[in-house]
Design an enzyme around this catalytic site. Structure first.
Site, PDB file in Angstrom:
ATOM      1  N   LYS A  89      37.084  43.446  42.831  1.00  0.00           N
ATOM      2  CA  LYS A  89      37.438  42.746  44.063  1.00  0.00           C
ATOM      3  C   LYS A  89      36.372  42.898  45.144  1.00  0.00           C
ATOM      4  O   LYS A  89      36.195  42.015  45.983  1.00  0.00           O
ATOM      5  CB  LYS A  89      38.784  43.237  44.576  1.00  0.00           C
ATOM      6  CG  LYS A  89      39.940  42.729  43.714  1.00  0.00           C
ATOM      7  CD  LYS A  89      41.291  43.072  44.300  1.00  0.00           C
ATOM      8  CE  LYS A  89      42.396  42.318  43.595  1.00  0.00           C
ATOM      9  NZ  LYS A  89      42.636  42.798  42.214  1.00  0.00           N
ATOM     10  N   GLU A 111      45.823  37.833  52.318  1.00  0.00           N
ATOM     11  CA  GLU A 111      47.144  38.137  51.770  1.00  0.00           C
ATOM     12  C   GLU A 111      46.941  39.211  50.715  1.00  0.00           C
ATOM     13  O   GLU A 111      45.868  39.326  50.142  1.00  0.00           O
ATOM     14  CB  GLU A 111      47.748  36.895  51.118  1.00  0.00           C
ATOM     15  CG  GLU A 111      47.345  36.658  49.656  1.00  0.00           C
ATOM     16  CD  GLU A 111      45.864  36.373  49.424  1.00  0.00           C
ATOM     17  OE1 GLU A 111      45.155  36.016  50.391  1.00  0.00           O
ATOM     18  OE2 GLU A 111      45.403  36.535  48.270  1.00  0.00           O
ATOM     19  N   SER A 380      38.026  45.639  34.468  1.00  0.00           N
ATOM     20  CA  SER A 380      38.007  45.100  35.835  1.00  0.00           C
ATOM     21  C   SER A 380      38.240  46.163  36.907  1.00  0.00           C
ATOM     22  O   SER A 380      37.788  46.005  38.041  1.00  0.00           O
ATOM     23  CB  SER A 380      39.047  43.985  35.972  1.00  0.00           C
ATOM     24  OG  SER A 380      40.322  44.433  35.547  1.00  0.00           O
TER      25      SER A 380
HETATM   26  C1  LIG Z   1      43.376  42.168  41.159  1.00  0.00           C
HETATM   27  C2  LIG Z   1      43.010  42.682  39.843  1.00  0.00           C
HETATM   28  C3  LIG Z   1      43.006  41.854  38.695  1.00  0.00           C
HETATM   29  C4  LIG Z   1      43.483  40.427  38.703  1.00  0.00           C
HETATM   30  O1  LIG Z   1      42.700  39.518  39.405  1.00  0.00           O
HETATM   31  P1  LIG Z   1      41.740  38.464  38.702  1.00  0.00           P
HETATM   32  O2  LIG Z   1      41.465  37.500  39.803  1.00  0.00           O
HETATM   33  O3  LIG Z   1      42.470  37.828  37.561  1.00  0.00           O
HETATM   34  O4  LIG Z   1      40.546  39.186  38.240  1.00  0.00           O
HETATM   35  C5  LIG Z   1      42.565  42.389  37.498  1.00  0.00           C
HETATM   36  N1  LIG Z   1      42.175  43.680  37.412  1.00  0.00           N
HETATM   37  C6  LIG Z   1      42.181  44.507  38.474  1.00  0.00           C
HETATM   38  C7  LIG Z   1      41.748  45.921  38.297  1.00  0.00           C
HETATM   39  C8  LIG Z   1      42.596  44.037  39.718  1.00  0.00           C
HETATM   40  O5  LIG Z   1      42.605  44.883  40.778  1.00  0.00           O
END
Ligand SMILES: *Cc1c(COP(=O)(O)O)cnc(C)c1O
Length: 412
Positions: A89, A111, A380
């Site tokens: 993010k 948000e 992620s």
């Molecule tokens: C917010 C989040 C996601 C989901 O968001 P995407 O826009 O689909 O990437 C995935 N993994 C983590 C660790 C997150 O914090």
């Protein structure tokens, strides 16, 4: 919300369904983004900021133990968990922050559902000297107390949204309302590759840094391209981020993994592309596949991973899905816990519950590939934020005792 601007479509999907009062603001944003994108100094400024404030380039880790465990492909993990605030993010919010500076605005709003995007936005606002207001459903504020704490400590105002179901979609509505009132000095930092044009394109552009790095790294470390790349899909930003590095390579198969929740036929999931109960619709300013009932009312979604718990999906991914350029699957809550357990024990890595969805599908498929082939999993984010959920799922008695004692201590 029914005026259409005929740009920003990906096949049948996307667009910008926005109220007329926001036309000028969107025009301004489109121009600012286009100019920034064409300016090499802007990308340079972005890369330099991400290299000094976050942890870019994030490493690509060869997971040897998982590779030998499954006896097939070589596992490589893209470490987005090592970013500041623990997930990809940061790539998006820092990029938008630089754009806000360029536009000369002084205030940002966002948000947030689980609070991760709110925390990332609050860090950016503190670093760049913006006023910051975060909209969050009353229910989510109660569930995510630690994130609310950090947002406030970094100087953001957290507004509790008490309308509707008091969750993410109501927070989105409230943020749009604020924007309409304060658009002169305010930018809305949208959290993923969704929403009206140009947000999907813009967020995808900032997140493309993941795929650019990963492609170079796998060529350096493994000597050739991977056979498959896996990413979890909430709104779709981390998936789009890594996929963009390999979309031109027709030998690389791209796999997006949605939240299967309690099962794809249970009615309790967030599978917009793999589920049978989603359909095309227009909401929140764009057209995509939504989980909705026959009257177009948004359905309740469920996932053990709060970040995947969303009714819509990126219009860019909907297009790639329709064209067969990305394959989609889903993982259930239970499969996610098993994959997380194995990853912790074998590699000492703690993927976020969201990221663990991508691990599930890679685990299922690794044996189909030879040991001279590689797969990449986009990790992620880190799982530290999920400690309560994970401990609960593993039903750890010593942990329950710890919470009980701590609770009593704090109450005293
Ligand atoms: C917010 C989040 C996601 C989901 O968001 P995407 O826009 O689909 O990437 C995935 N993994 C983590 C660790 C997150 O914090």
């Amino acid at each position: 919300m029914n005026q259409t601007i005929k740009t920003g479509y990906y096949g049948d999907w996307g667009g910008a369904f926005i109220p007329e009062v926001l036309y000028e603001t969107f025009r301004e944003l489109n121009i600012a983004f286009k100019e920034a994108k064409a300016d090499p100094a802007f990308r340079q400024e972005y890369l330099s900021l991400m290299g000094t404030y976050s942890c870019r380039p994030t490493p690509l880790t060869h997971a040897e133990n998982l590779s030998s465990h499954f006896g097939g492909a070589q596992f490589y993990i893209k470490r987005e968990d090592l970013n500041h605030t623990g997930a990809h993010k940061a790539n998006n919010v820092m990029g938008q922050g630089l754009l806000v500076k360029r536009m000369g605005k002084k205030r940002v709003i966002a948000e947030t559902g689980a609070g991760q995007h709110g925390v990332a936005t609050a860090t950016m606002a503190a670093k760049m000297g913006f006023d910051c207001t975060i909209y969050m459903g009353e229910e989510d504020i109660m569930r995510q107390r630690p994130n609310v704490f950090w947002m406030e400590k970094m100087g953001a105002t957290v507004v509790s949204v008490t309308s509707g179901t008091k969750t993410l979609k109501d927070a989105i509505n409230e943020a749009f309302r604020d924007w309409v009132t304060n658009m002169e000095d305010t930018h809305y930092v949208l959290g993923t590759v969704c929403g009206p044009h140009p947000f999907p394109e813009m967020v995808a552009w900032f997140q493309s840094i993941i795929g650019q790095e990963a492609r170079k790294q796998i060529l350096n470390q493994f000597g050739k391209l991977p056979s498959r790349v896996y990413a979890c899909v909430g709104g779709g930003s981390n998936a789009m981020g890594i996929f963009q590095g390999f979309l031109q390579d027709r030998t690389v198969e791209l796999i997006g993994v949605e939240a299967g929740g309690k099962g794809i036929n249970s009615g309790h999931h967030a599978s917009r592309l793999t589920g049978k109960d989603a359909s095309a619709g227009v909401a929140q300013g764009y057209k995509t596949m939504f989980l909705q009932n026959d009257d177009g009312q948004m359905r309740d979604t469920h996932s053990v991973a709060a970040g995947l718990d969303y009714v819509g999906v990126s219009p860019i991914l909907a297009d790639l899905w329709q064209k067969g350029l990305v394959r989609f699957s889903s993982a259930t809550d239970k499969e996610v816990m098993e994959a997380l357990d194995l990853t912790m024990k074998r590699e000492g890595l703690i993927p976020a519950l969201e990221s663990s969805h991508a691990f599930v599908q890679a685990f299922k498929e690794a044996g189909e590939l030879g040991s001279d082939e590689a797969l990449i999993i986009n990790m992620s984010g880190r799982g530290d934020k999920d400690i309560f959920t994970i401990a609960h799922a593993f039903d750890d008695p010593s942990w329950k005792e710890f919470i009980r004692k701590k609770g009593a201590e704090y109450a005293a």
